[in-house]
Write a protein that holds these residues in place. Structure first.
Motif, PDB file in Angstrom:
ATOM      1  N   ARG A   8       0.829  -1.196   0.000  1.00 29.36           N
ATOM      2  CA  ARG A   8       0.000   0.000   0.000  1.00 29.36           C
ATOM      3  C   ARG A   8       0.872   1.258   0.000  1.00 29.36           C
ATOM      4  NH1 ARG A   8      -3.394  -0.122   4.845  1.00 29.36           N
ATOM      5  NH2 ARG A   8      -3.109  -2.303   4.461  1.00 29.36           N
ATOM      6  N   THR A   9       1.918   1.248   0.797  1.00 25.63           N
ATOM      7  CA  THR A   9       2.837   2.381   0.854  1.00 25.63           C
ATOM      8  C   THR A   9       3.520   2.577  -0.488  1.00 25.63           C
ATOM      9  OG1 THR A   9       3.200   1.958   3.194  1.00 25.63           O
ATOM     10  CG2 THR A   9       4.820   3.339   2.074  1.00 25.63           C
ATOM     11  N   SER A  14       4.197   5.528  -5.451  1.00 24.08           N
ATOM     12  CA  SER A  14       4.270   5.549  -6.908  1.00 24.08           C
ATOM     13  C   SER A  14       3.155   6.420  -7.486  1.00 24.08           C
ATOM     14  CB  SER A  14       4.230   4.136  -7.495  1.00 24.08           C
ATOM     15  OG  SER A  14       2.986   3.523  -7.279  1.00 24.08           O
ATOM     16  N   ARG A  15       2.012   6.479  -6.838  1.00 27.11           N
ATOM     17  CA  ARG A  15       0.924   7.346  -7.315  1.00 27.11           C
ATOM     18  C   ARG A  15       1.308   8.808  -7.162  1.00 27.11           C
ATOM     19  NH1 ARG A  15      -1.959   8.396 -11.198  1.00 27.11           N
ATOM     20  NH2 ARG A  15      -3.791   9.608 -10.746  1.00 27.11           N
ATOM     21  N   ARG A  16       1.905   9.172  -6.034  1.00 27.51           N
ATOM     22  CA  ARG A  16       2.395  10.553  -5.865  1.00 27.51           C
ATOM     23  C   ARG A  16       3.444  10.869  -6.928  1.00 27.51           C
ATOM     24  NH1 ARG A  16       2.220   9.400  -0.255  1.00 27.51           N
ATOM     25  NH2 ARG A  16       4.441   8.933  -0.301  1.00 27.51           N
ATOM     26  N   ALA A  22       3.249  13.817 -13.889  1.00 29.54           N
ATOM     27  CA  ALA A  22       2.194  14.253 -14.804  1.00 29.54           C
ATOM     28  C   ALA A  22       2.160  15.774 -14.898  1.00 29.54           C
ATOM     29  CB  ALA A  22       0.831  13.719 -14.346  1.00 29.54           C
ATOM     30  N   VAL A  23       2.293  16.435 -13.770  1.00 24.32           N
ATOM     31  CA  VAL A  23       2.290  17.905 -13.752  1.00 24.32           C
ATOM     32  C   VAL A  23       3.520  18.441 -14.499  1.00 24.32           C
ATOM     33  CG1 VAL A  23       2.453  19.936 -12.258  1.00 24.32           C
ATOM     34  CG2 VAL A  23       0.872  18.082 -11.681  1.00 24.32           C
ATOM     35  N   ALA A  80      -1.252   9.865 -19.627  1.00 26.82           N
ATOM     36  CA  ALA A  80      -1.113   8.474 -19.184  1.00 26.82           C
ATOM     37  C   ALA A  80      -0.789   8.402 -17.692  1.00 26.82           C
ATOM     38  CB  ALA A  80      -0.026   7.769 -20.006  1.00 26.82           C
ATOM     39  N   LEU A  81       0.074   9.309 -17.229  1.00 31.98           N
ATOM     40  CA  LEU A  81       0.412   9.335 -15.805  1.00 31.98           C
ATOM     41  C   LEU A  81      -0.785   9.738 -14.948  1.00 31.98           C
ATOM     42  CD1 LEU A  81       3.873  11.050 -16.171  1.00 31.98           C
ATOM     43  CD2 LEU A  81       3.513   8.790 -15.123  1.00 31.98           C
TER      44      LEU A  81
END
Length: 144
Positions: A8-9, A14-16, A22-23, A80-81
């Motif tokens: 989960r961590t 990886s999502r952050r 992406a930004v 995509a990100l």
């Protein structure tokens, strides 16, 4: 239990990482298109000497190339990100490599230095490394 928490961590991290990349990719893509419009429209002039070094002595071709080589791939990576698509890692890696290649070719062709070449070269390296890293995370997750 520890393994689930660790997974989960890793997913949150990886999502952050995906969202930040992406930004960065979106901003780079928008700036590439703005630059392309400026070059094509004549608002961003290189001067006669540099324009003669451009392929076909054409700022229009340079602007179109900037949009296609940098703008499209970085915006594709951003999308995509942001959407966390399965191809996000590869798309980001390719966008980063293309940006670094663009800067390298630009330096060779125009034979001029500008600090933005370093800035965008580093951004390209960051995107390529992020894509590589995300591909590794996805591969590791798939093996568990």
């Amino acid at each position: 239990m520890h393994n689930r928490t660790s997974n989960r961590t890793t997913r949150r991290a990886s999502r952050r990482e995906e969202l930040f990349a992406a930004v960065v990719a979106a901003a780079t893509g928008v700036l590439a298109f703005a630059g392309a419009i400026g070059v094509i429209g004549g608002g961003t002039g290189f001067g006669t000497e540099i324009e003669q070094r451009l392929p076909w002595d054409s700022p229009v071709m340079a602007g179109v190339a900037l949009a296609l080589v940098v703008g499209v791939p970085t915006l594709a990576a951003a999308y995509a990100l942001w959407r966390s698509l399965p191809r996000a890692a590869l798309t980001t890696l390719i966008a980063g490599v293309m940006l670094v290649a663009w800067i390298a070719v630009q330096v060779v062709v125009i034979r001029e230095f500008h600090v933005l070449q370093i800035v965008f070269g580093l951004i390209g390296l960051y995107l390529a490394a992020t894509g590589w890293h995300l591909a590794g995370i996805r591969t590791d997750r798939g093996m568990q």
